[in-house]
Design a protein around this motif. Structure first.
Motif, mmCIF file in Angstrom:
data_model
loop_
_atom_site.group_PDB
_atom_site.id
_atom_site.type_symbol
_atom_site.label_atom_id
_atom_site.label_comp_id
_atom_site.label_asym_id
_atom_site.label_seq_id
_atom_site.Cartn_x
_atom_site.Cartn_y
_atom_site.Cartn_z
ATOM 1 N N PHE A 24 0.818 -1.316 0.017
ATOM 2 C CA PHE A 24 -0.144 0.055 0.088
ATOM 3 C C PHE A 24 0.726 1.187 -0.033
ATOM 4 O O PHE A 24 2.075 1.318 0.354
ATOM 5 C CB PHE A 24 -0.859 0.142 1.302
ATOM 6 N N GLN A 25 0.259 2.265 -0.331
ATOM 7 C CA GLN A 25 1.026 3.510 -0.189
ATOM 8 C C GLN A 25 0.797 4.155 1.121
ATOM 9 O O GLN A 25 -0.441 4.331 1.315
ATOM 10 C CB GLN A 25 0.391 4.711 -1.405
ATOM 11 N N PRO A 26 1.711 4.159 1.875
ATOM 12 C CA PRO A 26 1.563 4.671 3.195
ATOM 13 C C PRO A 26 1.354 6.216 3.347
ATOM 14 O O PRO A 26 1.586 6.960 2.329
ATOM 15 C CB PRO A 26 3.359 4.709 3.734
ATOM 16 N N GLY A 27 0.522 6.503 4.479
ATOM 17 C CA GLY A 27 0.418 7.968 4.743
ATOM 18 C C GLY A 27 -0.939 8.457 3.961
ATOM 19 O O GLY A 27 -1.105 9.623 4.161
ATOM 20 N N ARG A 28 -1.696 7.751 3.173
ATOM 21 C CA ARG A 28 -2.857 8.256 2.566
ATOM 22 C C ARG A 28 -4.037 7.926 3.383
ATOM 23 O O ARG A 28 -4.344 6.993 4.152
ATOM 24 C CB ARG A 28 -2.914 7.609 1.172
ATOM 25 N N SER B 232 -4.144 2.370 4.591
ATOM 26 C CA SER B 232 -5.080 3.494 5.457
ATOM 27 C C SER B 232 -5.795 3.347 6.422
ATOM 28 O O SER B 232 -5.948 3.845 7.353
ATOM 29 C CB SER B 232 -5.818 4.325 3.986
ATOM 30 N N ALA B 233 -6.498 1.798 6.241
ATOM 31 C CA ALA B 233 -7.583 1.402 7.286
ATOM 32 C C ALA B 233 -7.593 0.149 7.398
ATOM 33 O O ALA B 233 -7.155 -0.663 6.402
ATOM 34 C CB ALA B 233 -8.717 1.953 7.087
ATOM 35 N N VAL B 234 -7.189 -0.393 8.442
ATOM 36 C CA VAL B 234 -7.344 -1.738 8.966
ATOM 37 C C VAL B 234 -8.419 -2.148 9.481
ATOM 38 O O VAL B 234 -8.852 -1.756 10.505
ATOM 39 C CB VAL B 234 -6.220 -2.092 9.714
ATOM 40 N N ALA B 235 -9.443 -3.061 8.922
ATOM 41 C CA ALA B 235 -10.786 -3.358 9.217
ATOM 42 C C ALA B 235 -10.449 -4.849 9.881
ATOM 43 O O ALA B 235 -10.317 -5.769 9.225
ATOM 44 C CB ALA B 235 -11.929 -3.460 8.210
ATOM 45 N N VAL B 236 -10.831 -4.916 11.445
ATOM 46 C CA VAL B 236 -10.816 -6.062 12.322
ATOM 47 C C VAL B 236 -12.071 -6.415 12.229
ATOM 48 O O VAL B 236 -12.956 -5.851 12.856
ATOM 49 C CB VAL B 236 -10.099 -5.733 13.564
ATOM 50 N N PHE B 237 -12.488 -7.581 11.635
ATOM 51 C CA PHE B 237 -13.763 -8.305 11.786
ATOM 52 C C PHE B 237 -13.799 -9.186 12.780
ATOM 53 O O PHE B 237 -13.086 -10.222 13.152
ATOM 54 C CB PHE B 237 -14.265 -9.001 10.499
ATOM 55 N N LEU B 238 -14.936 -8.798 13.760
ATOM 56 C CA LEU B 238 -15.184 -9.883 14.940
ATOM 57 C C LEU B 238 -16.706 -10.457 14.677
ATOM 58 O O LEU B 238 -17.458 -9.888 13.970
ATOM 59 C CB LEU B 238 -15.621 -8.846 15.926
ATOM 60 N N SER B 239 -16.638 -11.548 15.392
ATOM 61 C CA SER B 239 -17.430 -12.595 15.285
ATOM 62 C C SER B 239 -18.195 -12.877 16.841
ATOM 63 O O SER B 239 -17.406 -13.258 17.564
ATOM 64 C CB SER B 239 -17.244 -13.982 14.808
ATOM 65 N N GLY C 143 -6.464 0.244 1.399
ATOM 66 C CA GLY C 143 -6.102 1.670 1.109
ATOM 67 C C GLY C 143 -5.748 1.792 -0.414
ATOM 68 O O GLY C 143 -6.536 1.175 -0.975
ATOM 69 N N TYR C 144 -4.642 2.428 -0.780
ATOM 70 C CA TYR C 144 -4.218 2.865 -2.162
ATOM 71 C C TYR C 144 -3.090 1.628 -2.599
ATOM 72 O O TYR C 144 -2.097 1.852 -1.948
ATOM 73 C CB TYR C 144 -3.839 4.081 -2.247
ATOM 74 N N GLU C 145 -3.287 1.208 -3.665
ATOM 75 C CA GLU C 145 -2.099 0.203 -4.031
ATOM 76 C C GLU C 145 -0.941 1.146 -4.435
ATOM 77 O O GLU C 145 -1.022 2.020 -5.189
ATOM 78 C CB GLU C 145 -2.369 -0.746 -5.311
#
Lengths: 250, 250
Positions: A21-25, A83-90, A210-212
């Motif tokens: 990913f492109q960091p900082g976006r 850019s964002a890390v989506a953590v999925f919970l069950s 994020g952005y590749e």
């Protein structure tokens, strides 16, 4: 019609696991809002919606996850630079949701549906090992006489529902030209500690978004089994008669 | 870009559980082919693709499933009247796929990835109860020292992967204006018997697919929890700061 189908085809075929990913976006808030609104429309058993999402955008929290919880250099980089890390919970105690969903459904459903919902959910979910065992025996015995639902372990049931949500999230992100990487290589105990997730929840998947990084964007999609190996017609093992050889290359 | 996003939004928000299908209609083969081609592009752990789909289009087999395996009058009708019933299977012995996927991946991946794949998969999948127990103890012990993957039961792992595929299938169908109903109300033992599914597979979901009966098409989508109840920011329980109150009504 043709447009909808061709655009979904483009989304499904262009989605791939982002390697860098492109960091900082930062992802615009309206985009995230749109992705999440589509995500929460995913179906779930009895509409119980047994999933939550933690969206990690703070760099220190991403760094903490990357350094202490992610496994493998690739996942560590992706977690830090996305850019964002989506953590999925069950939810492993989904019966606790019944009252809330029941209230939500009050206006929407036929009274018959509402009357059977608490019974149906308590039977199908089977939280607790003793209950599962007893119901399992009853189910196997009765299955010979009449169709009976299987007693699934709550972990599998909850994972199943959460994965539907995660796949929706990924397509919604792809529709905004965002890159994603679904990751399983992490230590869930450490993720739970860092993000203060109660024991009640399991963590089946983490999706970096994020952005590749541009140099990576030319990588080919990974191969898939041929459709004739995946899809059968009417009974197991019978080749789907209309399958062809295009799937391996498309 | 805007088009892709707005069209995916339309697909995600218009998808709902179909209550009644038009009987006797056939889905064009090119449409099914397109849906399946998009479906098999779904991601899976290590690209192991531990899922199969049985597409039931024969009326006698649909009737057999409806009469003997489905639970509840709604699911029975839907199974009988849907144009195609997609039965999703989860492989419970996914390590048997490693060699095949390894061959498929040979041309695509970096040598480092290929070298670690068999090791990584055998560690993460943990088929067999004894192996799972031993690995579980090792993992819990080592997690204090370095990040370690969790040893997930193979059923949960396989369900997770198959659900990603099922959600793709549903969106692809919706993109062709087909209606779908994801169903869990069935007796898996009986489904397996009727469709001659080997013990190696579990059946997490069945998706009825076809054309919505017109009188039903005006039903409203079912409600969802508010986005502020589903999405947290950075840590569990912390409200996502950009959430608003629109989700319950959208």
């Amino acid at each position: 019609m043709a447009t909808k189908a061709s655009i979904f085809r483009t989304i499904a075929h262009s989605r791939k696991t982002c390697r860098r990913f492109q960091p900082g976006r930062i992802i615009p808030q309206a985009t995230l809002q749109d992705i999440l609104q589509s995500t929460i429309r995913s179906p779930s058993s009895f509409n119980l919606q047994p999933s939550q999402i933690i969206l990690v955008q703070s760099q220190p929290v991403k760094d903490d996850l990357s350094e202490h919880a992610m496994i493998g250099i690739g996942n560590q980089y992706r977690t830090r630079q996305a850019s964002a890390v989506a953590v999925f919970l069950s939810d492993l105690e989904p019966s606790k949701r019944i009252n809330k969903v029941y209230q939500l459904e009050k206006e929407h459903r036929h009274p018959n549906y509402r009357a059977t919902m608490p019974l149906a959910t308590s039977f199908l979910i089977g939280e607790g090992h003793a209950a599962t065992l007893i119901k399992g025996i009853a189910t196997q015995f009765l299955s010979a006489v009449q169709p009976m639902p299987d007693v699934e372990p709550v972990l599998s049931w909850s994972y199943k529902n959460t994965s539907l949500l995660a796949q929706s999230f990924v397509y919604a992100a792809e529709s905004h030209d965002l890159a994603t990487a679904m990751m399983e290589g992490f230590d869930p105990r450490r993720v739970k500690e860092i993000l203060r997730i109660p024991d009640r929840y399991a963590v089946p998947l983490v999706v970096a978004t994020g952005y590749e990084y541009e140099e990576e964007s030319e990588t080919e999609p990974t191969p898939r089994l041929n459709i004739s190996e995946v899809v059968f017609e009417d009974t197991f093992g019978r080749e789907w008669k209309h399958s062809n050889d295009e799937s391996a290359s498309s």
